[in-house]
Scaffold this motif. Sequence first.
Motif, PDB file in Angstrom:
ATOM      1  N   PHE A   1     -17.094  -2.583 -26.057  1.00 12.82           N
ATOM      2  CA  PHE A   1     -16.763  -2.927 -27.473  1.00 12.82           C
ATOM      3  C   PHE A   1     -17.118  -4.306 -27.961  1.00 12.82           C
ATOM      4  N   CYS A   2     -17.563  -5.060 -27.254  1.00 12.92           N
ATOM      5  CA  CYS A   2     -17.907  -6.604 -27.960  1.00 12.92           C
ATOM      6  C   CYS A   2     -18.883  -7.146 -27.175  1.00 12.92           C
ATOM      7  N   GLU A   3     -19.541  -8.095 -27.763  1.00 13.25           N
ATOM      8  CA  GLU A   3     -20.579  -8.929 -27.169  1.00 13.25           C
ATOM      9  C   GLU A   3     -20.095 -10.371 -27.388  1.00 13.25           C
ATOM     10  N   LEU A   4     -19.979 -11.177 -26.210  1.00 10.29           N
ATOM     11  CA  LEU A   4     -19.591 -12.497 -26.335  1.00 10.29           C
ATOM     12  C   LEU A   4     -20.888 -13.196 -26.574  1.00 10.29           C
ATOM     13  N   ARG A   5     -21.185 -13.811 -27.909  1.00  8.39           N
ATOM     14  CA  ARG A   5     -22.672 -14.444 -28.458  1.00  8.39           C
ATOM     15  C   ARG A   5     -22.345 -15.822 -28.499  1.00  8.39           C
ATOM     16  N   ARG A   6     -23.345 -16.458 -27.818  1.00  6.07           N
ATOM     17  CA  ARG A   6     -23.575 -17.785 -27.832  1.00  6.07           C
ATOM     18  C   ARG A   6     -24.752 -18.220 -28.875  1.00  6.07           C
ATOM     19  N   PHE A   7     -24.409 -19.338 -29.527  1.00  3.62           N
ATOM     20  CA  PHE A   7     -25.469 -20.231 -30.262  1.00  3.62           C
ATOM     21  C   PHE A   7     -26.064 -21.355 -29.456  1.00  3.62           C
ATOM     22  N   LYS A   8     -26.952 -21.148 -28.961  1.00  4.96           N
ATOM     23  CA  LYS A   8     -27.259 -22.254 -27.994  1.00  4.96           C
ATOM     24  C   LYS A   8     -28.624 -22.974 -28.657  1.00  4.96           C
ATOM     25  N   ARG A   9     -28.206 -24.491 -28.724  1.00  6.24           N
ATOM     26  CA  ARG A   9     -28.958 -25.521 -29.326  1.00  6.24           C
ATOM     27  C   ARG A   9     -30.084 -26.065 -28.343  1.00  6.24           C
ATOM     28  N   PHE A  10     -31.218 -26.200 -28.858  1.00  9.76           N
ATOM     29  CA  PHE A  10     -32.356 -26.901 -27.934  1.00  9.76           C
ATOM     30  C   PHE A  10     -32.866 -28.003 -28.676  1.00  9.76           C
ATOM     31  N   THR A  11     -33.268 -29.058 -27.874  1.00  8.00           N
ATOM     32  CA  THR A  11     -33.962 -30.288 -28.321  1.00  8.00           C
ATOM     33  C   THR A  11     -34.470 -30.954 -27.223  1.00  8.00           C
ATOM     34  N   ASP A  12     -35.402 -31.633 -27.506  1.00  5.74           N
ATOM     35  CA  ASP A  12     -36.147 -32.617 -26.687  1.00  5.74           C
ATOM     36  C   ASP A  12     -35.852 -34.001 -26.733  1.00  5.74           C
ATOM     37  N   ASP A  13     -34.941 -34.331 -27.981  1.00  8.33           N
ATOM     38  CA  ASP A  13     -34.686 -35.718 -28.365  1.00  8.33           C
ATOM     39  C   ASP A  13     -33.314 -36.075 -27.251  1.00  8.33           C
ATOM     40  N   ALA A  14     -33.718 -37.317 -26.746  1.00  7.73           N
ATOM     41  CA  ALA A  14     -32.559 -37.851 -25.474  1.00  7.73           C
ATOM     42  C   ALA A  14     -31.569 -37.979 -26.179  1.00  7.73           C
ATOM     43  N   ASP A  15     -31.429 -38.763 -27.229  1.00  4.99           N
ATOM     44  CA  ASP A  15     -29.871 -38.956 -27.997  1.00  4.99           C
ATOM     45  C   ASP A  15     -29.302 -37.761 -28.434  1.00  4.99           C
ATOM     46  N   THR A  16     -30.036 -36.998 -28.984  1.00  9.74           N
ATOM     47  CA  THR A  16     -29.187 -35.808 -29.473  1.00  9.74           C
ATOM     48  C   THR A  16     -28.811 -34.682 -28.476  1.00  9.74           C
ATOM     49  N   LEU A  17     -29.661 -34.957 -27.349  1.00 11.85           N
ATOM     50  CA  LEU A  17     -29.159 -33.996 -26.109  1.00 11.85           C
ATOM     51  C   LEU A  17     -27.754 -34.703 -25.497  1.00 11.85           C
ATOM     52  N   ALA A  18     -27.912 -36.104 -25.431  1.00  8.54           N
ATOM     53  CA  ALA A  18     -26.650 -36.682 -24.850  1.00  8.54           C
ATOM     54  C   ALA A  18     -25.299 -36.435 -25.951  1.00  8.54           C
ATOM     55  N   LEU A  19     -25.552 -36.303 -27.210  1.00 13.05           N
ATOM     56  CA  LEU A  19     -24.413 -35.833 -28.077  1.00 13.05           C
ATOM     57  C   LEU A  19     -23.874 -34.554 -27.920  1.00 13.05           C
ATOM     58  N   ILE A  20     -25.130 -33.564 -27.924  1.00 20.51           N
ATOM     59  CA  ILE A  20     -24.772 -32.146 -27.538  1.00 20.51           C
ATOM     60  C   ILE A  20     -23.983 -31.816 -26.257  1.00 20.51           C
TER      61      ILE A  20
ATOM     62  N   LEU B   1     -21.555 -25.559 -35.646  1.00 18.84           N
ATOM     63  CA  LEU B   1     -22.563 -25.940 -34.731  1.00 18.84           C
ATOM     64  C   LEU B   1     -23.118 -27.466 -35.090  1.00 18.84           C
ATOM     65  N   ARG B   2     -22.838 -28.019 -35.933  1.00 16.05           N
ATOM     66  CA  ARG B   2     -23.138 -29.359 -36.161  1.00 16.05           C
ATOM     67  C   ARG B   2     -22.527 -30.083 -35.051  1.00 16.05           C
ATOM     68  N   ASP B   3     -21.310 -30.108 -34.476  1.00 16.08           N
ATOM     69  CA  ASP B   3     -20.324 -30.974 -33.763  1.00 16.08           C
ATOM     70  C   ASP B   3     -19.748 -29.908 -32.551  1.00 16.08           C
ATOM     71  N   HIS B   4     -20.089 -28.929 -32.530  1.00 13.77           N
ATOM     72  CA  HIS B   4     -19.667 -27.928 -31.281  1.00 13.77           C
ATOM     73  C   HIS B   4     -20.603 -27.129 -30.519  1.00 13.77           C
ATOM     74  N   LYS B   5     -20.065 -26.753 -29.212  1.00 18.58           N
ATOM     75  CA  LYS B   5     -20.872 -25.673 -28.739  1.00 18.58           C
ATOM     76  C   LYS B   5     -20.153 -24.457 -29.107  1.00 18.58           C
ATOM     77  N   VAL B   6     -20.705 -23.510 -29.909  1.00 13.13           N
ATOM     78  CA  VAL B   6     -20.045 -22.181 -30.359  1.00 13.13           C
ATOM     79  C   VAL B   6     -20.305 -20.810 -29.706  1.00 13.13           C
ATOM     80  N   TYR B   7     -19.263 -20.304 -29.149  1.00 11.03           N
ATOM     81  CA  TYR B   7     -19.305 -18.985 -29.112  1.00 11.03           C
ATOM     82  C   TYR B   7     -18.655 -18.112 -30.129  1.00 11.03           C
ATOM     83  N   ILE B   8     -19.090 -16.812 -30.210  1.00 20.13           N
ATOM     84  CA  ILE B   8     -18.256 -15.839 -31.251  1.00 20.13           C
ATOM     85  C   ILE B   8     -18.182 -14.295 -30.563  1.00 20.13           C
ATOM     86  N   THR B   9     -17.013 -13.870 -30.802  1.00 18.86           N
ATOM     87  CA  THR B   9     -16.780 -12.454 -30.370  1.00 18.86           C
ATOM     88  C   THR B   9     -17.480 -11.483 -31.451  1.00 18.86           C
TER      89      THR B   9
END
Length: 484
Positions: A85-104, A132-140
């Motif tokens: 009755f449910c999916e755990l959905r992730r909004f995965k963010r992708f980047t090749d910028d090293a500083d942004t990756l470290a922040l994520i 998503l600006r500041d968090h790893k986000v999952y949703i039901t």
Amino acid sequence: MLYQLYEAQRSLMEPFADFAQAASKLFSNGTGFSQLPMSQRLSAAYDLMYRLGKDYEKPEFNIKTVAVGGTEVVVQEIVEQEKPFCELRRFKRFTDDADTLALIKQQAVVLIVAPLSGHYASLLRDTVRTMLRDHKVYITDWKNARTVPLSDGSFSLDDYINYVQDFIRYLQDTYGHCHVMSVCQPTVPVLAAVSLMASRGEPTPLSLTMMGGPIDARKSPTAVNNLAMNKSFEWFENNVIYRVPQGFPGEGRRVYPGFLQHTGFVAMNPDRHAKSHYDYFKDLIKGDDASAEAHRKFYDEYNAVLDMDADYYLDTIRTVFQEFRLVHGTWDVRNPEGELERVRPQDIKKSGLLTIEGELDDISGSGQTEAAHELCTGIAPTRRHHLEVKGAGHYGIFSGRRWRDIVYPQVKDFIAGLDQPQTHLSPKAASVSSEDAAVETAAARPRAKASAKSAGAVSAAAHKTATSSTPRRRTAAAPRKKAA
């Protein structure tokens, strides 16, 4: 029979809706018929007829990119766990910028528990995009019960609670910790889920953010509460529960149909909806494309509804709105092993608690969500906070300008103040997180050019907003700030 009659009517209306759509295009600008007298009005009238008669399908989140630390990154939806009755959905963010990756990599993990109350989880699109600006986000992402075969069994409020616990454990196993945000209906089962985990001695989420939910539906009862309290349990069982008709995977399943819930939504503010459609008609005549598109986006979301399993719906009516078992301390939940466990919110000690209400909320009245503080006495006062958003209705606390400008900054600071940096994680969790970040970097390279594209659709619920924010009660100083 009502469900069968509704489906027959919908099937009958479908060709007329298609005809109305074609006729609207025929009389629109750019065709020979657009030169005829009254062509603009005819086009607008047929367009409105089409939208009133069409079938609304499940909307997409459609979040393609998001800005993280000033850098646009690509977002991909991934279903990480699937249940009947449910999916755990992730909004995965992708980047090749090293500083942004470290922040994520160092950002907090948040599970957003979406409401299962008639609309799809995409109603929280604006909530997800902002988080998503500041968090790893999952949703039901709850499924339409009419698409779930009878062979998958029924779904009760107890099952909902067990699902939430499984998702929390999954994130804790993956990252070492997580935060939970519940919006409207799930505030009650989420509080129950975390209470049961605390009573068993399991690790609980670092923080609980509860927004506009009926923790204690006796306080400032709204029209929604009054309906549930003034009708008997038997009335609901005999008058609003129907079986899914032929032609759907869930044929024969007992459900509370989405079209009945939608009728209830509209009946709460019929004048407002009538005016909105008339304004849409006038916007089409004037050629105000921006306003017309905003209307379409809102009603594409608002009119898309799902069926709820009858057991879940009836359990919620009885437990939350009629017997108030949570606040009375009489709620027993059946775990997957078949054992009954008492819900004891006072056993929660290691999670922070933030409750949020809208001053003008006509679905969950004033004080209903704040009541969680009276139950969670085991949480230190310095870790419990309440926020009332002045001028905000129900949707305004999680979608629209007031959510983004007033509510979200406080939610962000609250989560950051209780988060644990990844350097403090267990070796297993830290290893998983590091590998995950490496995958994000590698996958981003061939898609780097895609990150400049549009960030998605306007929220479907932005018609209720707010202008200012004033705390109703703060048991301690405002949450301390910390870089997210």
